[in-house]
Every structure is written in structure tokens, then in C-alpha cells.
Design a protein around this motif. Structure first.
Motif, PDB file in Angstrom:
ATOM      1  N   HIS A 271     -20.441 -12.555  15.646  1.00 37.71           N
ATOM      2  CA  HIS A 271     -21.246 -12.118  16.791  1.00 37.71           C
ATOM      3  C   HIS A 271     -20.415 -12.280  18.058  1.00 37.71           C
ATOM      4  N   SER A 272     -20.488 -11.288  18.949  1.00 31.73           N
ATOM      5  CA  SER A 272     -19.760 -11.379  20.205  1.00 31.73           C
ATOM      6  C   SER A 272     -20.638 -10.878  21.347  1.00 31.73           C
ATOM      7  N   ASP A 273     -20.036 -10.220  22.340  1.00 36.32           N
ATOM      8  CA  ASP A 273     -20.783  -9.823  23.539  1.00 36.32           C
ATOM      9  C   ASP A 273     -22.079  -9.048  23.258  1.00 36.32           C
ATOM     10  N   PRO A 274     -22.107  -8.128  22.283  1.00 38.50           N
ATOM     11  CA  PRO A 274     -23.359  -7.397  22.041  1.00 38.50           C
ATOM     12  C   PRO A 274     -24.547  -8.307  21.737  1.00 38.50           C
ATOM     13  N   ARG A 275     -24.294  -9.431  21.084  1.00 34.91           N
ATOM     14  CA  ARG A 275     -25.408 -10.342  20.789  1.00 34.91           C
ATOM     15  C   ARG A 275     -25.934 -10.978  22.077  1.00 34.91           C
ATOM     16  N   ALA A 276     -25.038 -11.303  22.988  1.00 37.63           N
ATOM     17  CA  ALA A 276     -25.480 -11.836  24.278  1.00 37.63           C
ATOM     18  C   ALA A 276     -26.281 -10.790  25.031  1.00 37.63           C
ATOM     19  N   ASN A 277     -25.837  -9.538  24.974  1.00 35.02           N
ATOM     20  CA  ASN A 277     -26.577  -8.462  25.638  1.00 35.02           C
ATOM     21  C   ASN A 277     -27.961  -8.270  25.020  1.00 35.02           C
ATOM     22  N   MET A 278     -28.046  -8.441  23.714  1.00 37.77           N
ATOM     23  CA  MET A 278     -29.348  -8.377  23.048  1.00 37.77           C
ATOM     24  C   MET A 278     -30.259  -9.484  23.572  1.00 37.77           C
ATOM     25  N   GLY A 279     -29.657 -10.657  23.794  1.00 36.99           N
ATOM     26  CA  GLY A 279     -30.437 -11.769  24.337  1.00 36.99           C
ATOM     27  C   GLY A 279     -30.946 -11.484  25.739  1.00 36.99           C
ATOM     28  N   VAL A 280     -30.121 -10.814  26.553  1.00 42.98           N
ATOM     29  CA  VAL A 280     -30.539 -10.436  27.904  1.00 42.98           C
ATOM     30  C   VAL A 280     -31.764  -9.527  27.836  1.00 42.98           C
ATOM     31  N   THR A 281     -31.701  -8.527  26.970  1.00 44.24           N
ATOM     32  CA  THR A 281     -32.819  -7.591  26.822  1.00 44.24           C
ATOM     33  C   THR A 281     -34.079  -8.307  26.344  1.00 44.24           C
ATOM     34  N   GLN A 282     -33.904  -9.189  25.386  1.00 47.44           N
ATOM     35  CA  GLN A 282     -35.032  -9.947  24.846  1.00 47.44           C
ATOM     36  C   GLN A 282     -35.650 -10.829  25.929  1.00 47.44           C
ATOM     37  N   LEU A 283     -34.811 -11.507  26.698  1.00 50.07           N
ATOM     38  CA  LEU A 283     -35.310 -12.382  27.753  1.00 50.07           C
ATOM     39  C   LEU A 283     -36.031 -11.594  28.835  1.00 50.07           C
ATOM     40  N   LYS A 284     -35.549 -10.400  29.134  1.00 47.29           N
ATOM     41  CA  LYS A 284     -36.242  -9.587  30.138  1.00 47.29           C
ATOM     42  C   LYS A 284     -37.670  -9.280  29.699  1.00 47.29           C
ATOM     43  N   GLY A 285     -37.847  -9.039  28.417  1.00 46.25           N
ATOM     44  CA  GLY A 285     -39.203  -8.814  27.920  1.00 46.25           C
ATOM     45  C   GLY A 285     -40.102 -10.022  28.145  1.00 46.25           C
ATOM     46  N   TYR A 286     -39.580 -11.213  27.869  1.00 45.62           N
ATOM     47  CA  TYR A 286     -40.337 -12.444  28.116  1.00 45.62           C
ATOM     48  C   TYR A 286     -40.627 -12.608  29.604  1.00 45.62           C
ATOM     49  N   HIS A 287     -39.604 -12.327  30.424  1.00 48.85           N
ATOM     50  CA  HIS A 287     -39.728 -12.475  31.876  1.00 48.85           C
ATOM     51  C   HIS A 287     -40.820 -11.553  32.421  1.00 48.85           C
ATOM     52  N   ASP A 288     -40.785 -10.302  32.003  1.00 46.97           N
ATOM     53  CA  ASP A 288     -41.782  -9.341  32.475  1.00 46.97           C
ATOM     54  C   ASP A 288     -43.188  -9.738  32.031  1.00 46.97           C
ATOM     55  N   SER A 289     -43.307 -10.200  30.795  1.00 43.04           N
ATOM     56  CA  SER A 289     -44.623 -10.600  30.279  1.00 43.04           C
ATOM     57  C   SER A 289     -45.165 -11.809  31.026  1.00 43.04           C
ATOM     58  N   ALA A 290     -44.277 -12.759  31.329  1.00 46.90           N
ATOM     59  CA  ALA A 290     -44.713 -13.960  32.034  1.00 46.90           C
ATOM     60  C   ALA A 290     -45.213 -13.614  33.426  1.00 46.90           C
ATOM     61  N   TYR A 291     -44.519 -12.717  34.117  1.00 48.64           N
ATOM     62  CA  TYR A 291     -44.967 -12.314  35.453  1.00 48.64           C
ATOM     63  C   TYR A 291     -46.291 -11.564  35.381  1.00 48.64           C
ATOM     64  N   SER A 292     -46.463 -10.792  34.338  1.00 52.32           N
ATOM     65  CA  SER A 292     -47.716 -10.056  34.181  1.00 52.32           C
ATOM     66  C   SER A 292     -48.875 -11.006  33.883  1.00 52.32           C
ATOM     67  N   ASP A 293     -48.614 -12.018  33.048  1.00 50.33           N
ATOM     68  CA  ASP A 293     -49.663 -12.951  32.641  1.00 50.33           C
ATOM     69  C   ASP A 293     -49.994 -13.970  33.729  1.00 50.33           C
ATOM     70  N   THR A 294     -48.970 -14.403  34.489  1.00 54.85           N
ATOM     71  CA  THR A 294     -49.181 -15.441  35.517  1.00 54.85           C
ATOM     72  C   THR A 294     -48.521 -15.000  36.820  1.00 54.85           C
ATOM     73  N   PRO A 295     -49.092 -14.030  37.498  1.00 54.62           N
ATOM     74  CA  PRO A 295     -48.437 -13.454  38.688  1.00 54.62           C
ATOM     75  C   PRO A 295     -48.327 -14.410  39.864  1.00 54.62           C
ATOM     76  N   THR A 296     -49.085 -15.498  39.866  1.00 51.69           N
ATOM     77  CA  THR A 296     -49.019 -16.437  40.983  1.00 51.69           C
ATOM     78  C   THR A 296     -48.058 -17.598  40.716  1.00 51.69           C
ATOM     79  N   THR A 297     -47.458 -17.620  39.532  1.00 48.01           N
ATOM     80  CA  THR A 297     -46.506 -18.676  39.192  1.00 48.01           C
ATOM     81  C   THR A 297     -45.087 -18.227  39.528  1.00 48.01           C
ATOM     82  N   ILE A 298     -44.276 -19.134  40.065  1.00 46.36           N
ATOM     83  CA  ILE A 298     -42.878 -18.839  40.380  1.00 46.36           C
ATOM     84  C   ILE A 298     -42.049 -19.042  39.114  1.00 46.36           C
TER      85      ILE A 298
END
Length: 361
Positions: A271-298
């Protein structure tokens, strides 16, 4: 241990001592400093200073006189109006013990800074200052954010310590279980669905953070999901930290890059850079969901990448020289241009690489 002279020098240069000297060591100055510090910790529950690109002031007149005409401002009854503020001008005056606050957004701050009986705090461009009787005192201690809202900076310091003390030399028992060999050339591969070696890495970081932050937080781990085995729901982020009193949440996703040797047949894959990029994409999904679920939380989100890459590695190898073993230590992970969310999304942090050294011959 500090000698007596050094201790005295440290105390005399602390910002509180500088503020007191500027006002002639009078009690109202001490009270003003205490109230501003207390108020900042409360105000920063509603917006994150490292996100803020404007000018933010908190002031306390030593005699509780108004700093500007009250009619030109507004009583700050509900601090929710500060939620997610990222720019503009805000001047907030606080008063003795009453909890009263007035906010102005169109007054000239230069008028405030020349008021000799007013202590003023100023945050701008990730720099912090106190203005005390015409003295400007720099109290900046972080590259980003504020000393009065330290949660995310505390986390960064914890991750840096974890990288240095647990990952670099594989000093953590849990993380050391990630390796297939004693010289740390290959990660273990347990086959599909085994979550090996990731589960050892997640357990390692979770245990470290749980020990590092002894109070004031709650922590959730995707390991609990794996134990329960409820696959009807999407897998949660690897680690979620909540600072309830500070209204902050950190999301941490872990990935590794390097060569895996399967437990079953010794086959290797890398595994090399593409796996890290996959992690970035995956984390963005979590990030977007968290903001949607708790919009008043930093919220801030972090991708931690364990780097176990070795140069010129093949399946039969059992040892490695220093040049090949340390080849990737200072080689940055390449993030695709369309995945550099840390440059465009507030709270999405640049991936953190942690290199794990092999034992070299």
C-alpha cells in the motif's frame, strides 16, 4: 530543576505580570484579567479561533465604564449568535460579576486600544495580544488557535508525542503486533475481514489518547463496532473525541502504508499513496456527516497515516540496510489535487504521517 532566579524571571515575564505592571499592580487589573480569561473560555465554545479570519476583541474597563455608546451595540443575551463565526469585526465588553456582555460590530477598535483604564484582548490572524495602558503584550503560544481554547492544540501535541514515543520505534505493545517479522519490514496480513493490522494500530492510539487525556473528554472507537458486529450500519470513524464542556469534537481515521505479508501463505502486497488518498476521501465522508448531524459543534478531522514503507523490499528479505530501511522517513505522502480538502474545508486538517522505523543492519 529551575533555580530561584530563573523562576522569578519566568514569573516576571508571564503575560499576567506584564498586564499588572502596566496598570501599576492594582486590584481592578487583576480582576479584569481574570474575567477576560474566564469569558474567553466561554465565548470560544461558540466559535473556533483558528477558523476566524477577522478581528476579535474582548475588553474590560477597570471601572466598568462603557467603552463605546451602548446604543450602538447590542446586549449579548444569547451566545448562539456567535456560532461558527469565521470573519468580521467583533468587540465584546464584559462587566464585573453580572455576566452582562455588550457586542459591537461597527466601532473603531483603535479607539478602544488607547483607553488607558481598559484591558483589551485582541485575536487576529492566529495571533493574540493584550493591550494594557498603552502596552501591547503578545501572548501567542500556538501556530493556530488560542491559548484560551487549547483542545485541538492539545490533541496535536498528543499525536506528536504518540508518533515519537510509540510509533517511531514500535515501542507500543499493541502497535508492535502489527508487524509480521522481528525486524519490522512487513506488516501482518490477516486476510479479508480480519482488520489486521489496522486493529492493532487503532487499539494503540485509542489506549494512548485515553491515557493522555485523563479527564474532560469522552472517546468512542470503531473497535466497539467491530466487537458488536452490527454490519447493518456504516462503519464509524476509527476514533471520535468529544470535549463536551468546550463544544468540540475531533474525528481521527487511521491508515497505514507499507508492504503486507499474509499470515497464511507469505504472499506480499504493498500500500502506498493511493491508500492514504482513500483515507482522505473516507474521512471527508465522516466529516460531512458529523457537521450535518451536529451543526453547532466545532469539529476538526484528522487522518493519521502510519508509514512503514521500505525501499527495495521483496518477499524473501529478512534484513534491511539503513539506506533502504530509512528511505521513506522524510518522503511526504502525495495527496491528489482533488483531495486536498485541508486547503479548502475548515476543520479538515492536513494528513499526519508517522514513520515507523525498521531494525536495520
Amino acid at each position: 530543576m529551575q533555580d530561584k532566579e530563573e523562576i522569578v524571571r519566568t514569573i516576571s515575564t508571564h503575560y499576567s505580570s506584564q498586564v499588572m505592571r502596566a496598570f501599576g499592580n492594582i486590584d481592578p487589573a487583576s480582576k479584569a484579567l481574570e474575567l477576560i480569561a474566564k469569558s474567553l473560555k466561554e465565548i470560544y465554545r461558540y466559535f473556533e479561533p483558528s477558523f476566524f479570519k477577522g478581528d476579535f476583541f474582548v475588553c474590560k474597563n477597570l471601572n466598568d465604564e462603557l467603552c463605546f455608546e451602548e446604543s450602538k451595540g447590542a446586549l449579548l443575551y444569547d451566545k448562539n449568535i456567535l456560532l461558527n463565526r469565521t470573519n468580521g469585526l467583533m468587540i465584546i465588553q464584559i462587566f464585573n460579576d453580572s455576566g452582562k456582555m455588550i457586542i459591537w460590530e461597527d466601532q473603531d477598535p483603535d479607539e478602544l486600544l488607547i483607553q488607558n483604564t481598559t484591558l483589551t484582548y485582541h485575536f487576529t490572524n492566529n495571533k493574540e495580544f493584550f493591550f494594557a495602558n498603552e502596552s501591547k503584550i503578545d501572548v501567542t503560544i500556538y501556530d493556530k488557535g488560542s491559548r484560551f481554547a487549547t483542545q485541538f492544540n492539545d490533541l496535536i501535541e498528543a499525536l506528536q508525542l504518540y508518533s515519537k514515543t510509540k510509533i517511531l520505534k514500535s515501542s507500543c505493545k499493541h502497535f508492535s503486533d502489527s508487524w509480521a517479522d522481528n525486524n519490522r519490514l512487513f506488516f501482518r496480513g490477516g486476510g479479508s475481514g480480519s482488520n489486521i493490522p489496522e486493529k492493532f494500530m487503532q487499539l494503540s492510539l485509542h489506549e494512548f489518547l485515553n491515557t493522555y487525556f485523563t479527564r474532560g473528554i469522552s472517546m468512542e472507537s470503531s473497535r466497539e463496532y467491530n466487537v458488536v458486529g452490527d454490519f447493518s450500519k456504516p462503519k464509524p470513524v476509527d476514533i471520535k473525541i468529544n470535549w463536551r464542556e468546550a463544544n468540540r469534537t475531533a474525528l481521527i481515521e487511521m491508515k497505514f502504508i507499507g508492504t503486507v505479508k499474509k499470515d497464511s501463505d507469505g504472499e506480499i502486497y504493498t500500500h502506498s499513496d493511493p491508500r492514504a488518498n482513500m483515507g482522505v476521501t473516507q474521512l471527508k465522508g465522516y466529516h460531512d456527516s458529523a457537521y450535518s448531524d451536529t451543526p453547532t459543534t466545532i469539529i476538526k478531522s484528522y487522518l493519521v497515516v502510519i508509514d512503514g514503507r521500505r525501499n527495495n523490499l521483496s518477499a524473501p528479505k529478512t534484513t534491511i540496510n539503513v539506506a533502504d530501511g530509512m528511505h521513506f522517513k522524510d518522503v511526504e505522502i502525495i495527496i491528489d489535487a482533488d483531495k486536498k480538502f485541508h486547503e479548502t474545508i475548515l476543520g479538515f486538517e492536513k494528513p499526519i504521517k508517522m514513520f515507523a522505523e525498521p531494525i536495520c543492519t
